[in-house]
Design an enzyme around this catalytic site. Structure first.
Site, mmCIF file in Angstrom:
data_model
loop_
_atom_site.group_PDB
_atom_site.id
_atom_site.type_symbol
_atom_site.label_atom_id
_atom_site.label_comp_id
_atom_site.label_asym_id
_atom_site.label_seq_id
_atom_site.Cartn_x
_atom_site.Cartn_y
_atom_site.Cartn_z
ATOM 1 N N TYR A 150 6.930 -9.856 7.067
ATOM 2 C CA TYR A 150 6.938 -8.468 6.948
ATOM 3 C C TYR A 150 7.442 -8.031 8.551
ATOM 4 O O TYR A 150 7.215 -8.867 9.554
ATOM 5 C CB TYR A 150 5.569 -8.131 7.079
ATOM 6 C CG TYR A 150 4.795 -7.971 5.512
ATOM 7 C CD1 TYR A 150 4.979 -6.314 5.119
ATOM 8 C CD2 TYR A 150 4.242 -8.730 4.973
ATOM 9 C CE1 TYR A 150 4.460 -6.379 3.649
ATOM 10 C CE2 TYR A 150 3.892 -8.687 3.630
ATOM 11 C CZ TYR A 150 3.946 -7.605 2.887
ATOM 12 O OH TYR A 150 3.332 -7.088 1.797
ATOM 13 N N ASP B 133 0.774 -1.148 0.070
ATOM 14 C CA ASP B 133 0.009 0.167 0.128
ATOM 15 C C ASP B 133 0.728 1.303 0.058
ATOM 16 O O ASP B 133 1.980 1.083 0.264
ATOM 17 C CB ASP B 133 -1.041 -0.005 1.207
ATOM 18 C CG ASP B 133 -1.884 -0.966 1.353
ATOM 19 O OD1 ASP B 133 -2.576 -1.466 -0.090
ATOM 20 O OD2 ASP B 133 -2.469 -1.455 2.342
#
Length: 281
Positions: free
Chosen positions: A125, A64
């Site tokens: 992540y 994003d």
């Protein structure tokens, strides 16, 4: 069915990283917004002298706006003749053409069955948070979220581990039409670095939209004492979005690594990844 590389083309793997601060995410968008995909495709078109032809990239994980990547992977299908002409100097030429907030580190011919998205085994992540009363080191401000409550890392770690396994993460995901929210978290943990920065690390086969940032928001509420360690799992089991779970800001999140199986297992991995996922299958 896995995708096939068209006759006369060769699949090329790109390993890259970027600082997401000034990007509107990975994927190309209408309206001229700056994206990672757009920058890399433009650079590739320029250095290969492809004219008006754009060779589309497929990426392991669409990030994003504001999210960073250290270990992103993409692939592109190029004409065999173009690849043969440019492969030796392509990496250096991309370095000269790309903006400094995105780098391609490796360009290689992909093995048969490789697909940056569907052949991936897992993505890892890390979300970074600072809880010092004075704020975040100015040199880290674009990569570390400041949380103005002291965090109990041990309690956060226990809460994170309660979410490991295959579950329906509807309570932590932004629902997309026709998409399943069943995912398998392989590892989830929280640690504090020597400089005081808290790192929340999660590894999974795949992630739903906003899933990582929502789970981090829940863990922060646990770490600062607003909720108990059992709360994130209760939210998960309820199966619906809880208004107390906030999607944290994107700049603390970095895609660190994407892993792939051995070459001989790539096609099978694609087949498994493309199936419609049902709980327990």
């Amino acid at each position: 069915m896995s995708d096939e590389v068209a006759a006369g083309f060769v699949r090329v793997r790109l390993d890259l990283s970027y600082d997401g601060t000034a990007f509107s995410g990975w994927a190309k968008q209408a309206g001229g917004r700056r994206t990672v995909q757009g920058e890399v495709e433009d650079a590739l078109r320029t250095v290969t002298r492809a004219g008006d032809v754009t060779y589309d990239l497929t990426v392991a994980g669409r990030t994003d706006a504001g999210v960073h990547a250290r270990g992103q992977v993409a692939h592109v299908d190029l004409p065999v003749s173009l690849w043969a002409e440019h492969q030796e100097k392509l990496l250096k030429r991309l370095a000269g053409r790309l903006p400094k907030d995105v780098r391609v580190w490796r360009v290689t011919e992909a093995p048969e069955g490789f697909n940056a998205r569907f052949a991936a085994l897992w993505r890892r992540y890390v979300y970074r948070v600072g809880d010092r009363p004075g704020g975040v080191d100015p040199l880290l401000r674009n990569h570390v979220l400041w949380h103005d409550w002291e965090l109990d890392v041990d309690v956060m770690d226990a809460a994170a581990k309660s979410l490991v396994g295959e579950h329906d993460f509807a309570a932590y995901a932004k629902k997309r039409e026709g998409a399943t929210t069943i995912r398998e978290i392989l590892d989830f943990g929280v640690r504090r670095r020597g400089d005081g920065v808290v790192e929340i690390e999660v590894r999974a086969d795949a992630f739903c939209h906003n899933q990582v940032r929502s789970m981090v928001g829940a863990l922060l509420f646990v770490g600062d004492g607003h909720r108990g360690a059992e709360w994130p799992r209760k939210v998960l089991d309820a199966g619906v979005r809880d208004s107390a779970v906030h999607v944290v800001r994107p700049h603390g999140l970095t895609l660190e690594e994407v892993a792939y199986p051995a070459d001989e297992s790539l096609m099978e991995r694609q087949r498994l990844a493309r199936r419609v996922r049902v709980r327990g299958q």
